[in-house]
Design a protein around this motif. Structure first.
Motif, PDB file in Angstrom:
ATOM      1  N   VAL A  88       0.833  -1.206   0.000  1.00 48.22           N
ATOM      2  CA  VAL A  88       0.000   0.000   0.000  1.00 48.22           C
ATOM      3  C   VAL A  88       0.872   1.264   0.000  1.00 48.22           C
ATOM      4  O   VAL A  88       0.659   2.166  -0.807  1.00 48.22           O
ATOM      5  N   GLN A  89       1.862   1.319   0.877  1.00 50.64           N
ATOM      6  CA  GLN A  89       2.636   2.549   1.075  1.00 50.64           C
ATOM      7  C   GLN A  89       3.729   2.790   0.046  1.00 50.64           C
ATOM      8  O   GLN A  89       4.030   3.927  -0.258  1.00 50.64           O
ATOM      9  N   HIS A  90       4.340   1.751  -0.455  1.00 49.20           N
ATOM     10  CA  HIS A  90       5.547   1.932  -1.269  1.00 49.20           C
ATOM     11  C   HIS A  90       5.354   1.727  -2.761  1.00 49.20           C
ATOM     12  O   HIS A  90       6.332   1.658  -3.499  1.00 49.20           O
ATOM     13  N   THR A  91       4.091   1.628  -3.200  1.00 46.91           N
ATOM     14  CA  THR A  91       3.850   1.508  -4.639  1.00 46.91           C
ATOM     15  C   THR A  91       3.461   2.850  -5.244  1.00 46.91           C
ATOM     16  O   THR A  91       3.314   2.957  -6.457  1.00 46.91           O
ATOM     17  N   PHE A  92       3.305   3.849  -4.400  1.00 39.91           N
ATOM     18  CA  PHE A  92       3.101   5.235  -4.844  1.00 39.91           C
ATOM     19  C   PHE A  92       1.984   5.365  -5.877  1.00 39.91           C
ATOM     20  O   PHE A  92       2.117   6.054  -6.872  1.00 39.91           O
ATOM     21  N   GLY A  93       0.868   4.665  -5.625  1.00 34.33           N
ATOM     22  CA  GLY A  93      -0.286   4.754  -6.512  1.00 34.33           C
ATOM     23  C   GLY A  93      -0.131   4.021  -7.834  1.00 34.33           C
ATOM     24  O   GLY A  93      -1.035   4.053  -8.665  1.00 34.33           O
ATOM     25  N   GLN A  94       1.000   3.360  -8.064  1.00 33.44           N
ATOM     26  CA  GLN A  94       1.227   2.665  -9.327  1.00 33.44           C
ATOM     27  C   GLN A  94       0.698   1.231  -9.313  1.00 33.44           C
ATOM     28  O   GLN A  94       0.786   0.536 -10.313  1.00 33.44           O
ATOM     29  N   SER A  95       0.159   0.790  -8.187  1.00 39.88           N
ATOM     30  CA  SER A  95      -0.444  -0.534  -8.096  1.00 39.88           C
ATOM     31  C   SER A  95      -1.806  -0.355  -7.428  1.00 39.88           C
ATOM     32  O   SER A  95      -1.888  -0.239  -6.206  1.00 39.88           O
ATOM     33  N   PRO A  96      -2.872  -0.306  -8.217  1.00 38.29           N
ATOM     34  CA  PRO A  96      -4.194  -0.041  -7.631  1.00 38.29           C
ATOM     35  C   PRO A  96      -4.705  -1.157  -6.717  1.00 38.29           C
ATOM     36  O   PRO A  96      -5.568  -0.923  -5.879  1.00 38.29           O
ATOM     37  N   VAL A  97      -4.166  -2.360  -6.877  1.00 35.48           N
ATOM     38  CA  VAL A  97      -4.552  -3.494  -6.036  1.00 35.48           C
ATOM     39  C   VAL A  97      -3.305  -4.294  -5.670  1.00 35.48           C
ATOM     40  O   VAL A  97      -2.251  -4.141  -6.283  1.00 35.48           O
ATOM     41  N   PHE A  98      -3.470  -5.148  -4.664  1.00 33.10           N
ATOM     42  CA  PHE A  98      -2.441  -6.140  -4.351  1.00 33.10           C
ATOM     43  C   PHE A  98      -3.158  -7.452  -4.063  1.00 33.10           C
ATOM     44  O   PHE A  98      -4.337  -7.470  -3.709  1.00 33.10           O
ATOM     45  N   THR A  99      -2.440  -8.551  -4.241  1.00 33.38           N
ATOM     46  CA  THR A  99      -3.014  -9.876  -4.045  1.00 33.38           C
ATOM     47  C   THR A  99      -2.205 -10.634  -3.007  1.00 33.38           C
ATOM     48  O   THR A  99      -0.964 -10.586  -3.025  1.00 33.38           O
ATOM     49  N   VAL A 100      -2.896 -11.312  -2.123  1.00 37.71           N
ATOM     50  CA  VAL A 100      -2.263 -12.181  -1.135  1.00 37.71           C
ATOM     51  C   VAL A 100      -2.601 -13.614  -1.515  1.00 37.71           C
ATOM     52  O   VAL A 100      -3.772 -13.978  -1.603  1.00 37.71           O
ATOM     53  N   ASP A 101      -1.574 -14.410  -1.791  1.00 36.78           N
ATOM     54  CA  ASP A 101      -1.724 -15.830  -2.110  1.00 36.78           C
ATOM     55  C   ASP A 101      -1.234 -16.645  -0.928  1.00 36.78           C
ATOM     56  O   ASP A 101      -0.168 -16.361  -0.373  1.00 36.78           O
ATOM     57  N   ILE A 102      -2.001 -17.665  -0.573  1.00 40.08           N
ATOM     58  CA  ILE A 102      -1.662 -18.554   0.533  1.00 40.08           C
ATOM     59  C   ILE A 102      -1.679 -19.970  -0.014  1.00 40.08           C
ATOM     60  O   ILE A 102      -2.663 -20.379  -0.633  1.00 40.08           O
ATOM     61  N   ARG A 103      -0.606 -20.702   0.228  1.00 31.21           N
ATOM     62  CA  ARG A 103      -0.510 -22.082  -0.262  1.00 31.21           C
ATOM     63  C   ARG A 103       0.025 -22.973   0.849  1.00 31.21           C
ATOM     64  O   ARG A 103       0.980 -22.614   1.532  1.00 31.21           O
ATOM     65  N   LEU A 104      -0.589 -24.123   0.962  1.00 29.53           N
ATOM     66  CA  LEU A 104      -0.097 -25.138   1.885  1.00 29.53           C
ATOM     67  C   LEU A 104       0.253 -26.351   1.049  1.00 29.53           C
ATOM     68  O   LEU A 104      -0.606 -26.916   0.369  1.00 29.53           O
ATOM     69  N   GLU A 105       1.514 -26.726   1.079  1.00 31.56           N
ATOM     70  CA  GLU A 105       2.012 -27.817   0.247  1.00 31.56           C
ATOM     71  C   GLU A 105       2.312 -29.034   1.104  1.00 31.56           C
ATOM     72  O   GLU A 105       3.209 -28.994   1.944  1.00 31.56           O
ATOM     73  N   ARG A 106       1.525 -30.102   0.888  1.00 33.75           N
ATOM     74  CA  ARG A 106       1.698 -31.403   1.551  1.00 33.75           C
ATOM     75  C   ARG A 106       1.805 -31.279   3.069  1.00 33.75           C
ATOM     76  O   ARG A 106       2.515 -32.057   3.708  1.00 33.75           O
ATOM     77  N   GLU A 107       1.139 -30.311   3.637  1.00 28.69           N
ATOM     78  CA  GLU A 107       1.207 -30.062   5.079  1.00 28.69           C
ATOM     79  C   GLU A 107       2.645 -29.972   5.572  1.00 28.69           C
ATOM     80  O   GLU A 107       2.963 -30.336   6.706  1.00 28.69           O
ATOM     81  N   GLU A 108       3.527 -29.485   4.694  1.00 29.54           N
ATOM     82  CA  GLU A 108       4.931 -29.319   5.052  1.00 29.54           C
ATOM     83  C   GLU A 108       5.352 -27.853   5.011  1.00 29.54           C
ATOM     84  O   GLU A 108       6.119 -27.408   5.848  1.00 29.54           O
ATOM     85  N   TRP A 109       4.905 -27.140   3.975  1.00 25.53           N
ATOM     86  CA  TRP A 109       5.328 -25.752   3.805  1.00 25.53           C
ATOM     87  C   TRP A 109       4.123 -24.846   3.594  1.00 25.53           C
ATOM     88  O   TRP A 109       3.248 -25.144   2.784  1.00 25.53           O
ATOM     89  N   LEU A 110       4.112 -23.752   4.323  1.00 27.65           N
ATOM     90  CA  LEU A 110       3.137 -22.690   4.138  1.00 27.65           C
ATOM     91  C   LEU A 110       3.834 -21.588   3.354  1.00 27.65           C
ATOM     92  O   LEU A 110       4.887 -21.103   3.766  1.00 27.65           O
ATOM     93  N   ARG A 111       3.264 -21.231   2.218  1.00 26.70           N
ATOM     94  CA  ARG A 111       3.829 -20.167   1.383  1.00 26.70           C
ATOM     95  C   ARG A 111       2.812 -19.038   1.277  1.00 26.70           C
ATOM     96  O   ARG A 111       1.652 -19.285   0.971  1.00 26.70           O
ATOM     97  N   ILE A 112       3.288 -17.839   1.535  1.00 22.61           N
ATOM     98  CA  ILE A 112       2.438 -16.658   1.411  1.00 22.61           C
ATOM     99  C   ILE A 112       3.167 -15.654   0.547  1.00 22.61           C
ATOM    100  O   ILE A 112       4.335 -15.337   0.789  1.00 22.61           O
ATOM    101  N   GLY A 113       2.462 -15.172  -0.461  1.00 24.15           N
ATOM    102  CA  GLY A 113       3.023 -14.174  -1.363  1.00 24.15           C
ATOM    103  C   GLY A 113       2.119 -12.959  -1.445  1.00 24.15           C
ATOM    104  O   GLY A 113       0.900 -13.082  -1.471  1.00 24.15           O
ATOM    105  N   VAL A 114       2.725 -11.797  -1.471  1.00 23.70           N
ATOM    106  CA  VAL A 114       1.988 -10.550  -1.683  1.00 23.70           C
ATOM    107  C   VAL A 114       2.519  -9.954  -2.977  1.00 23.70           C
ATOM    108  O   VAL A 114       3.711  -9.685  -3.111  1.00 23.70           O
ATOM    109  N   THR A 115       1.590  -9.770  -3.932  1.00 23.57           N
ATOM    110  CA  THR A 115       1.933  -9.310  -5.274  1.00 23.57           C
ATOM    111  C   THR A 115       1.374  -7.918  -5.508  1.00 23.57           C
ATOM    112  O   THR A 115       0.209  -7.651  -5.195  1.00 23.57           O
ATOM    113  N   ASP A 116       2.210  -7.043  -6.060  1.00 25.80           N
ATOM    114  CA  ASP A 116       1.733  -5.749  -6.539  1.00 25.80           C
ATOM    115  C   ASP A 116       2.351  -5.495  -7.902  1.00 25.80           C
ATOM    116  O   ASP A 116       3.226  -6.231  -8.341  1.00 25.80           O
ATOM    117  N   SER A 117       1.877  -4.462  -8.573  1.00 21.42           N
ATOM    118  CA  SER A 117       2.350  -4.219  -9.940  1.00 21.42           C
ATOM    119  C   SER A 117       3.415  -3.133 -10.032  1.00 21.42           C
ATOM    120  O   SER A 117       3.796  -2.738 -11.126  1.00 21.42           O
TER     121      SER A 117
END
Length: 150
Positions: free
Chosen positions: A56-85
Motif C-alpha cells: 500500500v505505502q511503497h507503490t506510490f499509486g502505481q499498483s491499484p490493487v495487491f493480491t495475497v496468495d496462501i498455499r499449503l504444500e503437503r502439510e509441510e510448507w506454508l507459502r504466502i506471497g503478496v503481489t503488486d504491480s
C-alpha cells in the motif's frame, strides 16, 4: 486430503486493506487447522501486515490493487506471497529514514528466519513483483479434508 491447498484475495491498495488481508489469512489458517494462538499464526499475521503495508505505502499509486496468495504444500510448507504491480523491489531505507519507518522488511526477514523459513522475491509478467515467505507447517496442525480451497 489434498497435497496442495490454496487461497487468495485481491484488495485495493488502501490502508484499510491491510487489516482485511490479515483477517483473510487468519481465517484461512484457522480453516486449515492452525490454531489462532499458535506462534506460527501470530508470526504470519504480522508478516502479512508488513507485506500488505509495503504494497500500500511503497507503490506510490502505481499498483491499484495487491493480491495475497496462501498455499499449503503437503502439510509441510506454508507459502504466502503478496503481489503488486510496482516494478521496484523491496529494499532497506537509509538509516535516517528508518527512524519512523523502513523496518518492515527487517521484521519480515527476522520472523521468517526465526521460524525456519525463507524469503524470496520474484518478478511478475506485468513488471511487478511478489514477495514470498515460506515457513515450515507446524507439526500437529491438521488440514480438515475439503476445507480451505479457494
Amino acid at each position: 486430503m489434498a497435497d496442495h491447498q490454496e487461497a487468495s484475495v485481491t484488495l485495493p491498495s488502501e490502508p484499510a486493506s491491510v487489516a482485511a488481508a490479515r483477517r483473510h489469512v487468519a481465517q484461512v489458517l484457522a480453516d486449515w487447522g492452525l490454531p489462532d494462538g499458535a506462534d506460527t499464526a501470530d508470526s504470519v499475521r504480522l508478516i502479512v501486515s508488513e507485506l500488505a503495508t509495503n504494497a500500500v505505502q511503497h507503490t506510490f499509486g502505481q499498483s491499484p490493487v495487491f493480491t495475497v496468495d496462501i498455499r499449503l504444500e503437503r502439510e509441510e510448507w506454508l507459502r504466502i506471497g503478496v503481489t503488486d504491480s510496482h516494478p521496484r523491489w523491496p529494499r532497506r531505507l537509509p538509516a535516517a529514514v528508518q527512524q519512523d519507518n523502513g523496518r518492515g522488511m527487517v521484521i519480515i526477514r527476522w520472523l521468517t528466519a526465526e521460524a525456519g523459513g525463507r524469503l524470496s522475491v520474484s518478478p511478475t509478467e506485468d513488471g511487478g513483483k511478489t514477495v514470498w515467505i515460506a515457513l515450515p507447517w507446524p507439526v500437529g496442525a491438521h488440514t480438515p479434508a475439503g476445507r480451505g480451497s479457494c
